[in-house]
Design a protein around this motif. Structure first.
Motif, PDB file in Angstrom:
ATOM      1  N   LEU A  61      42.077  40.595  37.179  1.00  9.42           N
ATOM      2  CA  LEU A  61      40.799  39.922  37.437  1.00  9.42           C
ATOM      3  C   LEU A  61      40.619  39.690  38.936  1.00  9.42           C
ATOM      4  O   LEU A  61      39.528  39.857  39.480  1.00  9.42           O
ATOM      5  CB  LEU A  61      40.746  38.592  36.674  1.00  9.42           C
ATOM      6  N   SER A  62      41.715  39.346  39.609  1.00  8.45           N
ATOM      7  CA  SER A  62      41.598  39.109  41.050  1.00  8.45           C
ATOM      8  C   SER A  62      41.293  40.416  41.792  1.00  8.45           C
ATOM      9  O   SER A  62      40.591  40.412  42.796  1.00  8.45           O
ATOM     10  CB  SER A  62      42.858  38.437  41.601  1.00  8.45           C
ATOM     11  N   ALA A  75      47.038  33.717  39.594  1.00 12.82           N
ATOM     12  CA  ALA A  75      46.416  35.001  39.935  1.00 12.82           C
ATOM     13  C   ALA A  75      47.433  36.092  40.259  1.00 12.82           C
ATOM     14  O   ALA A  75      47.090  37.258  40.314  1.00 12.82           O
ATOM     15  CB  ALA A  75      45.458  34.819  41.112  1.00 12.82           C
ATOM     16  N   ARG A  76      48.684  35.706  40.456  1.00 12.89           N
ATOM     17  CA  ARG A  76      49.703  36.718  40.719  1.00 12.89           C
ATOM     18  C   ARG A  76      50.233  37.347  39.427  1.00 12.89           C
ATOM     19  O   ARG A  76      50.909  38.360  39.463  1.00 12.89           O
ATOM     20  CB  ARG A  76      50.885  36.080  41.460  1.00 12.89           C
ATOM     21  N   ILE A  77      49.939  36.694  38.323  1.00 14.08           N
ATOM     22  CA  ILE A  77      50.536  37.136  37.058  1.00 14.08           C
ATOM     23  C   ILE A  77      49.889  38.428  36.577  1.00 14.08           C
ATOM     24  O   ILE A  77      48.671  38.515  36.477  1.00 14.08           O
ATOM     25  CB  ILE A  77      50.359  36.036  35.988  1.00 14.08           C
ATOM     26  N   PHE A 112      45.962  38.866  37.574  1.00 16.40           N
ATOM     27  CA  PHE A 112      46.073  39.756  38.731  1.00 16.40           C
ATOM     28  C   PHE A 112      44.962  40.808  38.711  1.00 16.40           C
ATOM     29  O   PHE A 112      44.303  41.065  39.728  1.00 16.40           O
ATOM     30  CB  PHE A 112      47.451  40.435  38.734  1.00 16.40           C
ATOM     31  N   LEU A 115      38.679  32.929  37.537  1.00 12.59           N
ATOM     32  CA  LEU A 115      39.330  33.606  38.655  1.00 12.59           C
ATOM     33  C   LEU A 115      39.623  32.624  39.788  1.00 12.59           C
ATOM     34  O   LEU A 115      40.740  32.575  40.319  1.00 12.59           O
ATOM     35  CB  LEU A 115      38.416  34.730  39.146  1.00 12.59           C
ATOM     36  N   GLU A 155      34.456  43.180  44.035  1.00 17.14           N
ATOM     37  CA  GLU A 155      33.103  42.627  44.031  1.00 17.14           C
ATOM     38  C   GLU A 155      32.766  41.937  45.346  1.00 17.14           C
ATOM     39  O   GLU A 155      31.645  42.023  45.829  1.00 17.14           O
ATOM     40  CB  GLU A 155      32.959  41.609  42.888  1.00 17.14           C
ATOM     41  N   ASN A 156      33.715  41.192  45.892  1.00 16.92           N
ATOM     42  CA  ASN A 156      33.421  40.421  47.101  1.00 16.92           C
ATOM     43  C   ASN A 156      34.711  39.911  47.741  1.00 16.92           C
ATOM     44  O   ASN A 156      35.189  38.820  47.428  1.00 16.92           O
ATOM     45  CB  ASN A 156      32.508  39.236  46.736  1.00 16.92           C
ATOM     46  N   ARG A 189      39.401  42.817  40.545  1.00 10.65           N
ATOM     47  CA  ARG A 189      37.961  43.005  40.350  1.00 10.65           C
ATOM     48  C   ARG A 189      37.183  42.079  41.282  1.00 10.65           C
ATOM     49  O   ARG A 189      36.143  42.456  41.823  1.00 10.65           O
ATOM     50  CB  ARG A 189      37.579  42.742  38.891  1.00 10.65           C
ATOM     51  N   GLY A 190      37.709  40.879  41.468  1.00 12.26           N
ATOM     52  CA  GLY A 190      37.071  39.951  42.401  1.00 12.26           C
ATOM     53  C   GLY A 190      37.053  40.513  43.816  1.00 12.26           C
ATOM     54  O   GLY A 190      36.040  40.423  44.517  1.00 12.26           O
ATOM     55  N   GLU A 214      43.326  31.386  41.161  1.00  8.47           N
ATOM     56  CA  GLU A 214      43.769  31.480  42.555  1.00  8.47           C
ATOM     57  C   GLU A 214      44.395  30.166  43.002  1.00  8.47           C
ATOM     58  O   GLU A 214      45.398  30.146  43.703  1.00  8.47           O
ATOM     59  CB  GLU A 214      42.606  31.840  43.484  1.00  8.47           C
ATOM     60  N   LEU A 216      28.924  35.701  46.013  1.00  4.87           N
ATOM     61  CA  LEU A 216      29.483  35.559  44.672  1.00  4.87           C
ATOM     62  C   LEU A 216      30.026  36.892  44.169  1.00  4.87           C
ATOM     63  O   LEU A 216      30.106  37.867  44.915  1.00  4.87           O
ATOM     64  CB  LEU A 216      28.385  35.051  43.729  1.00  4.87           C
ATOM     65  N   PHE A 217      30.398  36.919  42.902  1.00  7.55           N
ATOM     66  CA  PHE A 217      30.886  38.147  42.264  1.00  7.55           C
ATOM     67  C   PHE A 217      29.806  38.628  41.300  1.00  7.55           C
ATOM     68  O   PHE A 217      29.828  38.253  40.120  1.00  7.55           O
ATOM     69  CB  PHE A 217      32.188  37.884  41.521  1.00  7.55           C
ATOM     70  N   PRO A 218      28.873  39.448  41.780  1.00  7.84           N
ATOM     71  CA  PRO A 218      27.694  39.770  40.971  1.00  7.84           C
ATOM     72  C   PRO A 218      28.040  40.359  39.601  1.00  7.84           C
ATOM     73  O   PRO A 218      27.369  40.059  38.622  1.00  7.84           O
ATOM     74  CB  PRO A 218      26.946  40.806  41.826  1.00  7.84           C
ATOM     75  N   LEU A 220      30.831  39.987  37.797  1.00 10.13           N
ATOM     76  CA  LEU A 220      31.652  39.176  36.898  1.00 10.13           C
ATOM     77  C   LEU A 220      30.760  38.137  36.223  1.00 10.13           C
ATOM     78  O   LEU A 220      29.768  37.702  36.797  1.00 10.13           O
ATOM     79  CB  LEU A 220      32.761  38.448  37.665  1.00 10.13           C
TER      80      LEU A 220
END
Ligand SMILES: Nc1ncnc2c1ncn2[C@@H]1O[C@H](COP(=O)(O)OP(=O)(O)OP(=O)(O)O)[C@@H](O)[C@H]1O
Ligand SMILES: [Mg+2]
Lengths: 346, 250
Positions: free
Chosen positions: A213-214, B111-113, A211, B102, A220-221, A216-217, B106, B90-92, B94
Motif C-alpha cells: 500500500l505504501s 508500513a514496513r510489513i 508495504f 496508509l 500516487e504522490n 502505491r502511495g 506509516e 492527496l492520493f487520487p 486510493l
C-alpha cells in the motif's frame, strides 16, 4: 478481471456507500488476499496446457519465464511507479550467474536458481541508489544506460561469458534429485510453473501488505508520502532489489531450462519487449504481467508463422490498438467493460 | 520544556529574491498561532522550511527543543511534525479509507510489513474509522479520493495530517478553495483537537483568524512585521495599512 480486490475504476463514484460498521464490512474494500474462483481457473490453464499441448512445452516454459520477468517489472512500475528501460540487466545477471555455476560444476538447479536471484539483487542495490533519486525521465535514461553498461560488460568479458557466442556446455542435475530435464521440456515446464506460482504468491502477498500500500502511495504522490513520515527512497530501494531478485530468478530459469545464455538476455530489446508485455496485459494488477507475457509470446509465435517477414508490423499494430482503445492493457480494458455492463444492468 | 516550535533567523532566498528573511518565532506547547500576510508574503515557504521540504539559506529550526534543521522531512514527521498543503496533495487513486490506513500505518511502523495483508491490521483500521467518523468522512470511505468534491478532499488533507498524531500541526490555508459557509466546518474540527497539540495555521479569512488564533504573526514581503494577540494585531496601524480595512473592528 482477475483482480483480487475491486479496482478504483470499478467503484462507481456516484454510488453513496451506506455501511453498517460491523467488523466484517469494515475491511471489505481494503487490500486482502482472499483467493478467488477466477484465480483458480486462471492457474488451471497452464496445468491443462501441459497435458493438451505436449509439443509446445518449450514455448510454454518461455511464457512462464517471461511472465515471472514481467511480474518483476510490474512490482516496480505498476505499483511503485518506477519506469525502467534496462530491466534486462537483472534478468541477464541471473541468467549468467546460474549459467556459470552450471557450467563450472555446480549442477543442482534450485541452489542455482537462488544464486541467480541473489546475484541480481546484489547488483541491483547500487543501481537502485541511482534510480530512486530521479524523476521519470531521469530514471528512464539511467536504467537505459545501466542496461547498456551490463550488455557491453558481458560482451567484453568474453572469456567468462562466452561473448557473442553465448554461454553453453551447462549440465543441470535432476530436479530434487529425481526428475531429469528431458528433451521434451516436461520437467522444464513444470519446474518453471512451480517457481512462477510460488513467486507469484509472494508478490501477491507483498502488494496487499501495508508495504505494498505504501508503494502505491509513493506512486500516487511521493511528496505526500514523505510528509506522512515515509522514508520514500528506502522503500523504493527495497522494492527495486526485490524485483531484481525476481528478474534474476527468471533469467536463471531460462539458463537452466535452455542450457544456454546469450548476450540477448541482457539486451535493450529484451527490456523493451518486457515493457510491451506489461503494458499489453495491464500494469499494477500482477495478472496483467502474466497475461501480457502470454499474449506477446503467442502473438509473436503465431504472427511469425503467418508472416515471417513482417510479423513485427502486426505486433506493433496490435500494441497501438491496445494502448489507444484499452487503456490499462487487456485487463484494464476488461475491467472497464465489465464496469459498463454492470452499470447498464442496474 | 514548554516550547514546541522555535525558529532562529530562518531565511530563504532564490538567487537575489528573498522569500523569507530572518524569521524568529517561538510557539509554546498548545499554541493556536496564526500566520497571516498578503499573497506572496512567504507563508507557504516558511512552512516548507519548517517541514524540511526546502533547505533554509540560513537559520535554525527547533522542534520540542531538538534542532531539526538538517533532518529530512520524514524524520521530522517521526518527531511529531505534521502538515497540510495549501493545494490538495492527496492520493487520487486510493480510496479515502486506504489513504488514511496508509497514513496510520506509516505512523505505527506497520508500513514496513510485507508478509501480512492490510486487511489484517485491525488496530490501524479501527483507528482509521474513528478518525474518519470524527471528520464526517466515514460515508465516503470507499470512494476513490479523486471522486470527492473539493471541500471533502480538504477534510482528507486534514485526516492525513491527524493520522500522524502530531505534536505540532502546520495548516497551510486548510479552508482554501471552499465556500465560506463550509470553511467553519473545517475549523470546528481543528478547534476540537486536544489542547496539547500545537497549531500553526495560515489563513486569509480574517474572521476565522480572529476567532481561532490566540496569537498572530504578520508576515509582509518575507519579513515578520509584528506579532501579538488578536486585539493587538487588530489595533496595529501598520497591519491595518497592509490589510486596508479587512480587519474586524475592535
Ligand atoms: N521554488 C521557488 N522558486 C522561486 N521562487 C519561489 C519558489 N517558491 C515560491 N517562490 C516565491 O516566493 C514568494 C513567496 O511564496 P509563498 O508561496 O511562500 O507565498 P504565500 O505567502 O504562501 O502566498 P499565498 O498567500 O498566495 O499562498 C512568491 O513570490 C513566490 O513566487
Ligand atoms: Mg501559500
Amino acid at each position: 478481471m482477475l483482480r483480487p480486490f475491486p479496482t478504483p475504476a470499478a467503484v462507481s463514484p456516484e454510488e453513496d456507500v451506506i455501511r453498517p460498521a460491523g467488523p466484517c464490512e469494515r475491511i471489505a474494500r481494503l487490500p486482502a488476499d482472499r483467493w478467488t474462483l477466477r484465480e483458480t481457473a486462471f492457474w488451471l490453464m497452464p496445468v491443462l496446457g501441459y497435458f493438451a499441448f505436449p509439443g509446445y512445452l518449450m514455448l510454454g516454459s518461455q511464457i512462464l519465464i517471461a511472465g515471472l520477468f514481467a511480474l518483476s517489472l510490474d512490482l516496480i512500475m505498476g505499483y511503485a511507479g518506477i519506469v525502467s528501460l534496462g530491466h534486462a540487466a537483472f534478468f541477464g545477471t541471473g541468467a549468467y550467474a546460474a549459467g556459470l555455476l552450471a557450467s563450472h560444476g555446480w549442477h543442482e538447479p534450485l541452489s542455482g536458481l537462488l544464486a541467480g536471484a541473489a546475484a541480481a539483487a546484489l547488483v541491483a542495490l547500487p543501481v537502485s541508489l541511482l534510480v530512486v533519486r530521479g524523476q521519470d525521465l531521469g530514471r528512464l535514461i539511467v536504467t537505459l544506460g545501466i542496461g547498456m553498461l551490463f550488455f557491453e560488460a558481458a560482451n567484453k568479458a568474453a572469456a567468462i561469458t562466452g561473448g557473442v557466442d553465448g554461454l553453453s556446455g551447462m549440465e543441470i542435475a535432476p530436479l530434487f534429485g529425481l526428475f531429469d530435464f528431458d528433451l521434451f521440456g516436461r520437467t522444464a515446464y513444470l519446474y518453471s510453473l512451480g517457481v512462477l506460482f510460488l513467486l507469484f504468491l509472494l508478490c501477491r502477498r507483498l502488494v496487499h501488505s501495508p508495504f505494498g500500500l505504501s508503494l502505491r502511495g509513493i506512486k500516487e504522490n511521493s511528496k505526500r508520502m514523505a510528509s506522512l513520515g515515509a522514508p520514500v527512497e528506502r522503500r523504493l530501494v527495497s522494492v527495486f532489489v526485490i524485483a531484481a531478485a525476481l528478474a534474476g530468478a527468471a533469467g536463471a530459469l531460462l539458463a537452466q531450462t535452455t542450457r544456454f545464455v546469450g548476450l540477448d538476455s541482457l539486451s535493450f530489446q529484451r527490456s523493451a519487449e518486457l515493457l510491451i508485455m506489461l503494458v499489453l496485459g495491464g500494469t499494477g494488477r500482477l495478472y496483467g504481467a502474466l497475461i501480457g507475457a502470454a499474449l506477446f509470446l503467442l502473438a509473436q509465435d503465431i504472427l511469425a508463422g503467418l508472416d515471417p517477414v513482417y510479423w513485427q508490423f502486426w505486433l506493433g499494430l496490435m500494441l497501438v490498438a491496445v494502448v489507444l482503445y484499452a487503456r490499462g492493457g487487456v485487463l484494464g480494458g476488461a475491467a472497464l467493460l465489465a464496469g459498463r455492463i454492470r452499470g447498464k444492468r442496474r | 520544556m514548554t516550547t514546541a516550535l522555535r525558529t532562529e533567523g530562518l531565511s530563504k532566498s532564490w538567487g537575489g529574491f528573498v522569500a523569507n528573511s530572518q524569521i524568529s518565532l517561538s510557539l509554546p506547547k498548545g499554541a493556536r498561532h496564526a500566520l497571516i500576510g498578503p499573497n506572496g508574503a512567504g507563508k507557504s515557504t516558511f512552512i516548507n522550511l519548517l517541514t524540511g521540504v526546502l533547505a533554509p539559506s540560513s537559520g535554525e529550526v527547533f522542534l520540542m527543543g531538538e534542532r531539526v534543521t538538517h533532518l529530512a522531512p520524514h524524520e521530522r514527521v517521526k518527531r511529531g511534525m505534521a502538515r497540510t498543503f495549501q493545494i490538495n496533495t492527496l492520493f487520487p487513486g486510493l480510496t479515502v479509507l486506504e489513504s488514511v490506513v496508509l497514513a496510520i500505518c506509516e505512523r505505527s511502523g506497520a508500513a514496513r510489513i510485507w508478509h501480512r495483508t492490510v486487511a489484517g491490521r485491525r488496530a490501524e483500521i479501527d483507528e482509521a474509522w474513528d478518525l474518519l467518523a470524527r471528520l464526517h468522512l466515514d460515508r465516503d470511505a470507499d470512494r476513490p479520493t479523486r471522486s470527492l468534491p473539493y471541500g471533502r478532499q480538504r477534510l482528507v488533507e486534514i485526516a492525513l495530517a491527524l493520522a500522524a498524531r502530531p505534536k505540532l500541526l502546520l495548516l497551510d490555508e486548510p479552508a482554501a478553495g471552499i465556500p465560506t459557509g463550509e470553511s467553519s466546518e473545517i475549523f470546528d474540527v481543528i478547534a476540537g483537537l486536544p489542547d496539547d497539540v500545537t497549531i500553526l495555521f495560515i489563513e486569509h479569512d480574517m474572521d476565522l483568524v480572529f476567532r481561532f488564533a490566540r496569537r498572530i504573526t504578520v508576515l509582509v514581503g518575507g519579513k515578520p512585521l509584528t506579532e501579538g494577540t488578536p486585539d493587538e494585531i487588530a489595533a496595529d496601524p501598520r497591519v491595518r495599512e497592509v490589510y486596508l480595512g479587512e480587519l474586524p473592528h475592535v
